[in-house]
Write an enzyme that holds these catalytic residues in place. Sequence first.
Site, mmCIF file in Angstrom:
data_model
loop_
_atom_site.group_PDB
_atom_site.id
_atom_site.type_symbol
_atom_site.label_atom_id
_atom_site.label_comp_id
_atom_site.label_asym_id
_atom_site.label_seq_id
_atom_site.Cartn_x
_atom_site.Cartn_y
_atom_site.Cartn_z
ATOM 1 N N HIS A 371 -44.462 -12.917 21.384
ATOM 2 C CA HIS A 371 -44.351 -11.804 20.426
ATOM 3 C C HIS A 371 -44.801 -12.162 19.021
ATOM 4 C CE1 HIS A 371 -42.024 -8.963 22.968
ATOM 5 N NE2 HIS A 371 -41.564 -10.077 23.526
ATOM 6 N N LYS A 561 -39.440 -1.358 8.182
ATOM 7 C CA LYS A 561 -39.594 -2.499 9.090
ATOM 8 C C LYS A 561 -38.904 -3.675 8.430
ATOM 9 C CE LYS A 561 -44.113 -1.787 8.783
ATOM 10 N NZ LYS A 561 -44.604 -1.797 10.154
ATOM 11 N N ARG A 562 -38.741 -4.763 9.157
ATOM 12 C CA ARG A 562 -38.174 -5.956 8.527
ATOM 13 C C ARG A 562 -38.968 -6.319 7.277
ATOM 14 N NH1 ARG A 562 -33.975 -8.855 11.185
ATOM 15 N NH2 ARG A 562 -34.235 -10.281 9.450
ATOM 16 N N LYS A 567 -45.923 -8.489 6.324
ATOM 17 C CA LYS A 567 -45.961 -7.033 6.491
ATOM 18 C C LYS A 567 -46.392 -6.332 5.204
ATOM 19 C CE LYS A 567 -42.329 -7.198 10.063
ATOM 20 N NZ LYS A 567 -42.906 -6.541 11.255
ATOM 21 N N THR A 669 -44.416 -1.446 16.692
ATOM 22 C CA THR A 669 -44.061 -0.321 17.558
ATOM 23 C C THR A 669 -43.650 0.873 16.701
ATOM 24 O OG1 THR A 669 -41.900 -1.397 17.775
ATOM 25 C CG2 THR A 669 -43.403 -1.585 19.635
ATOM 26 N N LYS A 673 -44.216 5.141 16.951
ATOM 27 C CA LYS A 673 -43.162 6.160 16.788
ATOM 28 C C LYS A 673 -43.568 7.188 15.737
ATOM 29 C CE LYS A 673 -39.967 2.506 17.975
ATOM 30 N NZ LYS A 673 -39.179 1.381 17.419
HETATM 31 C C1 26V Z 1 -37.781 -15.190 16.327
HETATM 32 C C2 26V Z 1 -36.696 -15.919 15.994
HETATM 33 C C3 26V Z 1 -36.882 -17.282 15.558
HETATM 34 C C4 26V Z 1 -35.642 -18.082 15.664
HETATM 35 C C5 26V Z 1 -34.399 -17.392 15.236
HETATM 36 C C6 26V Z 1 -34.198 -16.051 15.792
HETATM 37 C C7 26V Z 1 -35.432 -15.320 16.078
HETATM 38 C C8 26V Z 1 -35.329 -14.004 16.474
HETATM 39 C C9 26V Z 1 -36.433 -13.303 16.808
HETATM 40 C C10 26V Z 1 -37.657 -13.890 16.724
HETATM 41 C C11 26V Z 1 -38.796 -13.097 17.217
HETATM 42 C C12 26V Z 1 -39.800 -12.734 16.241
HETATM 43 C C13 26V Z 1 -40.883 -12.091 16.985
HETATM 44 C C14 26V Z 1 -40.883 -10.595 16.934
HETATM 45 O O1 26V Z 1 -39.909 -9.907 16.734
HETATM 46 N N1 26V Z 1 -42.051 -10.103 17.134
HETATM 47 C C15 26V Z 1 -42.313 -8.675 17.085
HETATM 48 O O2 26V Z 1 -42.320 -8.223 18.416
HETATM 49 C C16 26V Z 1 -42.598 -6.849 18.489
HETATM 50 C C17 26V Z 1 -42.466 -6.453 19.934
HETATM 51 O O3 26V Z 1 -43.428 -7.080 20.698
HETATM 52 C C18 26V Z 1 -43.976 -6.580 17.925
HETATM 53 O O4 26V Z 1 -44.211 -5.199 17.957
HETATM 54 C C19 26V Z 1 -44.089 -7.073 16.492
HETATM 55 O O5 26V Z 1 -45.395 -6.933 16.012
HETATM 56 C C20 26V Z 1 -43.675 -8.518 16.436
HETATM 57 O O6 26V Z 1 -43.604 -8.956 15.092
#
Ligand code: 26V
Length: 825
Positions: A371, A561-562, A567, A669, A673
């Site tokens: 992701h 968004k975050r 971003k 995403t 929406k």
């Molecule tokens: C990473 C980490 C790193 C360690 C600590 C906790 C934690 C929690 C979540 C993440 C994931 C980050 C990746 C993420 O959210 N990617 C997003 O995924 C979406 C669904 O595929 C996508 O639409 C977004 O573009 C992408 O940033």
Amino acid sequence: MDQTANQAAAATAPAIDLSSVEAIKDQLRSFMVHSVGVDPDFASQRDWLYALAQLVRGRLSEEYLATARAQYDADARRVYYLSMEYLTGRSLLKHLYDLGVHDRVAEALKDMGQSLEAIQEFEYDAALGNGGLGRLAACYLDSMATHGYPGFGYGIRYEFGMFTQRVEGGQQVEHPETWLRYGNPWEFERPNVIYPVRFRGRLTHFKNETGETVTQWVDTTDVIAMAYDVPVPGYGSGKVVKLRLWSARATRDFDLRYFNEGNYIDAVKDKTISENLSKVLYPMDTTLMGQELRLMQEYFFVSASLQDIIARHHRKHASLDTLPEKVTIQLNDTHPSLAVPELMRLLIDHYDYDFQKAWDLTREVFNYTNHTLLPEALETWPIAMLEAVLPRHLDLIYKINFDFLQQVKYAFPGQPDVLSRMSLIDDAGRRVRMAHLCVVGSRRVNGVAALHTDLMRAHVFADFNRMEPDKFVNVTNGVTQRRWLLQANRPLADLITEAIGEGWKTDLSRLKDLEPLADDSAFRERFAAIKRANKQRFAGMVRDRTGFEIAPDMMFDTQIKRMHEYKRQLLNVLHVITLYNDLRNGRGGDRIPRAVTFGGKAAPGYFMAKLIIRLINDVAMVINHDRSIRDRLKVAFVPNYNVSAAEIIIPGTDLSEQISTAGTEASGTGNMKFALNGALTIGTLDGANIEIKNAVGDDNIFIFGKTADEVGDMRAGGYHPREYYDTNEALRNAVDMIAGGFFNADDPDRYLPIRDTLLSGGDHFFLMADYQSYIETQAQVEAVYADQDAWMRKAIVNVANMGGFSSDRSIHSYAKDIWRVQPVA
Ligand code: 26V
């Protein structure tokens, strides 16, 4: 009772009856008395919410049991979705729509002097996720249930979900989210579904009777994983997917001796330590924190889930040889990556498989979705930590790596640098690369949008792609139209249904039939009236949360968004300041009045993201109170952006901001929406924006900025952000105002770090390079907006072409190309 007798009993159990208003009223009163335990004449709105949820949950349980039995009888191949995050939001309205009883229930409540709209406000958002990744998991379970796929979700029942964000003195302040305070009315507690999960200890080796070395993991510290089941219904399908969330319990609870040994206080103290494992969701989605508790959470969840999957397999099959035939497991990012060595451990240590046979089975079971390509978000764990917490897993990772590097040597003879690049172990940093472990342990690896998958194949996993090109596939993300259109925008949903029928609810490609209506002025007027009403509602939320007034005749320009530098909320702020300067300096006479709204949470330790929130609030204070610009520009930061806020903000938006640096946003995403709800997009050629552009056509989207290739070339060839500052007066003015204390006279140096990242820190995300293109494209947006007929036509064309962005399409594609599963009738 034998099984047939049980079946008969289940079939004759008194059913929940939602077929008439009267029946609903009777049962609501009954649940109020028997389940909530409150006199209906004195019940509060929250009591009514709980009575109603109990009633609905009863129906969902009936449907779940029937679904599970059909899958069991068919001995269906199942897909298990392993995700550390599910960003569900509220469920009540969603479930009522899924069951087709929304209007009937609303009427029943009205008869009883209650309002469905009012009582649903008492439901807490289930915020067991950070952002896109967690919300995607929720959309995917919805689509699996709707289309009858034998899916099953596993996750963690965090006691504290995503923090609540408040804005105090312009700054983000985090507060714990106690979503379980009144109990979660949707879950089923399963005190009898428990598994031990082991940590720490040490390895011993001995030779068995046939002379093989056997490894044992001993002297471990154990925690119990206990299940909570949450039903996820499909839309009109009668099918329910189970989401099983694990909660940590002390083994002490299950070991009375321990308490009898006399050290009661210490026993209780130990108990709280182990129960910390499911306490809190980590609220950072990009910056890595190598915390042991997080590693333990990941393993806790993975170990319980695999034990449960194996137990279910054993109910029908004596041997695990058939596991890859009956089970496929999707790893949602690397967070569940320890599932790979955990399955190896179970097969070898508990079921007597040899390494090679275990490895052959394991690699057939898993698939992995990547992701993010941001290097700082790619998980690695220190070897020393793994050695202490999970020694057997580290041992197996070394063995997997040894075996894998043999293959690499064979595939790339005489290229030692490839070996160190592909190794699961980063020797220099003494860390394990979890993404490599996932790639090596999976049958398929997918990216989440076409560009993202291309970049994944070309960069992070380039060597792996050369070795096994067929392993890498794309599945572009999607969103569920049941939540993001039917539930969140009922007026538009009704208009669409009236125009083209109901088919779109489970087959979004049907929206294409709307396209001719873009030329129908009567339809356009109704479409515009709905947008206006939705803007009114959104304006109400802005007023309630910020005190600022924004008027529906302004263009509602939104970025939610975050908060993250990639971003580029800051680029949006640069545009806002530029606009403000035009208005102040009399260059804005014919400008379209705009309300620019931001929403999003920053990771608590992310200094720059928090500073940008503060800047937005400072800028809003100055602009919103400047009478000279006569309400032609407003800025708002809506606190505590979450799923429920999105359901109001998205339908009420005209312009959707999707402005990440090309090559950084894996998919996005929110972009889908917004377009589905008739907003036009201003965006870069990044993530799924590219596919949205291809679907809606170049004339119906506003694209600006450098491409991913151009950004890549500039990064490589030397990028000089300062040149843009020196040569672009409007940009220079905006940056100087930020850095010079224009918006914060009380503390003029506050934003120096922002100027520094842009001018001397390398401007890692190319704001300076994209500024002019963004400003010019925003001017084009205004030109189109000035012609409301043209705008509405484009908005309708956007809706009509969003068919490909349903999570149903994504799930069908996973089912066919990756999981090889079929719906069960
Ligand atoms: C990473 C980490 C790193 C360690 C600590 C906790 C934690 C929690 C979540 C993440 C994931 C980050 C990746 C993420 O959210 N990617 C997003 O995924 C979406 C669904 O595929 C996508 O639409 C977004 O573009 C992408 O940033």
